[in-house]
Design an enzyme around this catalytic site. Structure first.
Site, PDB file in Angstrom:
ATOM      1  N   GLY A 196      -2.784 -14.691  10.875  1.00 55.95           N
ATOM      2  CA  GLY A 196      -3.298 -14.455  12.386  1.00 55.95           C
ATOM      3  C   GLY A 196      -4.446 -15.073  12.723  1.00 55.95           C
ATOM      4  CG  ASP A 227      -0.218  -8.452  18.654  1.00 53.85           C
ATOM      5  OD1 ASP A 227       0.888  -7.662  18.475  1.00 53.85           O
ATOM      6  OD2 ASP A 227      -1.427  -7.898  18.702  1.00 53.85           O
ATOM      7  NE  ARG A 387       2.296  -3.440  10.302  1.00 54.98           N
ATOM      8  CZ  ARG A 387       1.033  -3.792   9.795  1.00 54.98           C
ATOM      9  NH1 ARG A 387      -0.071  -4.112  10.584  1.00 54.98           N
ATOM     10  NH2 ARG A 387       0.778  -3.662   8.528  1.00 54.98           N
TER      11      ARG A 387
END
Ligand code: ATP
Ligand code: MG
Length: 463
Positions: A196, A227, A387
């Site tokens: 990320g 996200d 997830r």
């Protein structure tokens, strides 16, 4: 624009197109016409028949912005940003038979991580004939804490069907000196980093150090954010799978709410700084009465507040479903001094559980304003379930294209870049740009207006 020159701009009529430069190996030089390069082994691959247009030239670019207002009211930008198109190059920088490759995953889990790893291994092995491919165990710290794991197509064969990261992942443990020393000690020529925003910032730091030491090691990032909070690229992998799973949680909350007197279903979804999952799951499920996201502040009491709205919905329908993104309303939750300072191993602030807090506030409100009346509040937190699932078909295909685009770029000598789709075409983007680009939900655009028109929820603007 001359072939082989990645820096030129071109003018088409009155439009100037400037490709964003991505660094190429060898370091700190421009493309050298006499640089020793290798013919792309795809030339010899029995399954490919490279013909005109098969190989991507450095002149091939993708415009960042594709919609323009030609009314003349707004001045057109003098220069149009473009990115180099991803894909195989005719000549490559690395000799595939000699190179050693490392793959690492960092940060939280995301559907598709294993597919990206699998496709990096299979793509490097089958397309380019690379044989020395290693997985770094448990994130950045794995560079100096564990022996790398040798990977081959047989080993990774079914990894795309598994959730999580077979290589394991972690937060924290970023020690630049040890990581770069490990890259040198293991003689890695290519490092693929999947993670990320934090991971990408780490990759920028590694890339800068590699440049400083003038090492011919290519660093490529594959941005992972369930996200969808990374900008420039169209979307991040795992996002669509997450929305699909989120919908299932919303359906369960809806069933629970419908089956109770004054039933309220409350679902917390991922989204620390952005509410894309909550927004998309709300729009696609149609069961949601109110969607709360970090980009749109909300309040509980008084005119136009959440309680007043729920009061009406319960009166009308007998039940209501609320979706809240984990980063929404964080300022409303009382925090102790210790909680204010709390961070995770990577230094990110720790978020308090908005769902649990909201459930308790809803219960207090109901008991205060409706003493003796029944209410049932069912709180569903599907975060870890979302997830941990394997990628769905769309994300699996997407992960494959991302991995292969990254391989083609690295083999051609690009470094310090991320591969990702821009307006539907895969491109190479400097990692630093992606690491710093946020992608908030635009509450002024039609998608957010659409949420409000679907469920008629309050705008939470105090008047
Ligand atoms: P997620 O989407 O799960 O938040 P992430 O990549 O942002 O993924 P982090 O835990 O923030 O996850 O970071 C992952 C790794 O990157 C950690 O090893 C962390 O130490 C490192 N890292 C984070 N920020 C930086 C930074 N600014 N510079 C160097 N390394 C960093
Ligand atoms: Mg992060």
């Amino acid at each position: 624009m001359a072939a082989g020159d990645d820096e030129c701009t071109a003018s088409v009529g009155e439009i100037t197109i400037s490709p964003v430069k991505v660094q190429r190996l060898p370091h700190l030089t421009h493309y050298l016409p006499n640089l020793k390069t290798f013919p792309n082994p795809l030339d010899r691959n029995q399954f490919y028949r490279p013909s005109d247009g098969f190989y991507i030239s450095p002149c091939d670019v993708i415009l960042r912005q594709i919609t323009y207002d030609l009314s003349g009211i707004f001045p057109l930008p003098p220069s149009h940003l473009a990115y180099h198109r991803a894909g195989p190059r005719k000549q490559i920088f690395f000799d595939p038979s000699m190179i050693r490759v490392a793959i690492v995953t960092c940060g939280g889990l995301c559907p598709g991580l294993n597919t990206v790893i699998r496709e990096l291994v299979v793509g490097l092995w089958e397309l380019y004939g690379v044989r020395q491919i290693y997985g770094i165990i448990a994130g950045y710290r794995g560079f100096y804490s564990f022996e790398p794991m040798a990977l081959n197509p047989k080993l990774v064969e079914d990894w795309h069907k598994r959730g999580g990261s077979v290589l394991e992942t972690s937060r924290g443990g970023f020690d630049l000196e040890k990581i770069v020393n490990s890259i040198k000690d293991h003689e890695f020529d290519q490092v693929y980093v999947i993670g990320g925003d934090g991971t990408m910032r780490g990759a920028v730091t590694i890339f800068d150090e590699i440049c400083r030491q003038k090492l011919n090691v290519s660093i490529a990032g594959i941005p992972k954010t369930v996200d969808n909070d990374i900008s420039i690229i169209d979307r991040s992998f795992g996002f669509q799978t997450a929305v699909e799973m989120a919908q299932q949680a919303i359906s369960a909350a809806h069933v629970e709410a419908e089956s109770a007197v004054n039933g309220i279903g409350l679902v917390k979804l991922m989204g620390r700084s952005t509410g894309h999952i909550a927004l998309h799951a709300t729009l696609s499920s149609r069961d949601v009465d109110c969607c709360l996201i970090p980009e749109n502040e909300f309040y509980l009491e008084g005119k136009g507040g959440l309680f007043e709205f729920l009061e009406q919905r319960l009166k009308q329908n007998g039940h209501a479903v609320l979706v809240v993104a984990e980063g929404a309303g964080q300022d409303m939750i009382p925090r102790s001094d210790a909680q204010k300072k709390e961070t995770d191993e990577s230094g990110n602030p720790v978020f308090l559980d908005i769902g649990r807090w909201l459930k308790s506030e809803l219960k207090s409100w109901w008991d205060r304003d409706h003493p003796g009346e029944l209410v049932t509040i069912k709180y569903i937190d599907p975060m870890y379930m979302v997830r941990a699932v394997p990628a769905n078909a769309t994300d699996n295909l997407y992960c494959t294209l991302l991995a292969h685009s990254a391989i083609h770029g690295v083999m051609a000598g690009y470094t310090g870049f991320v591969s990702g789709p821009i307006n539907g075409n895969y491109a190479y983007i400097p990692i630093a740009e992606v690491a710093n680009a946020k992608n908030p939900v635009n509450t002024m655009d039609h998608k957010w207006a659409w949420v409000r028109s679907v469920n008629n929820q309050p705008d939470f603007i105090k008047r």
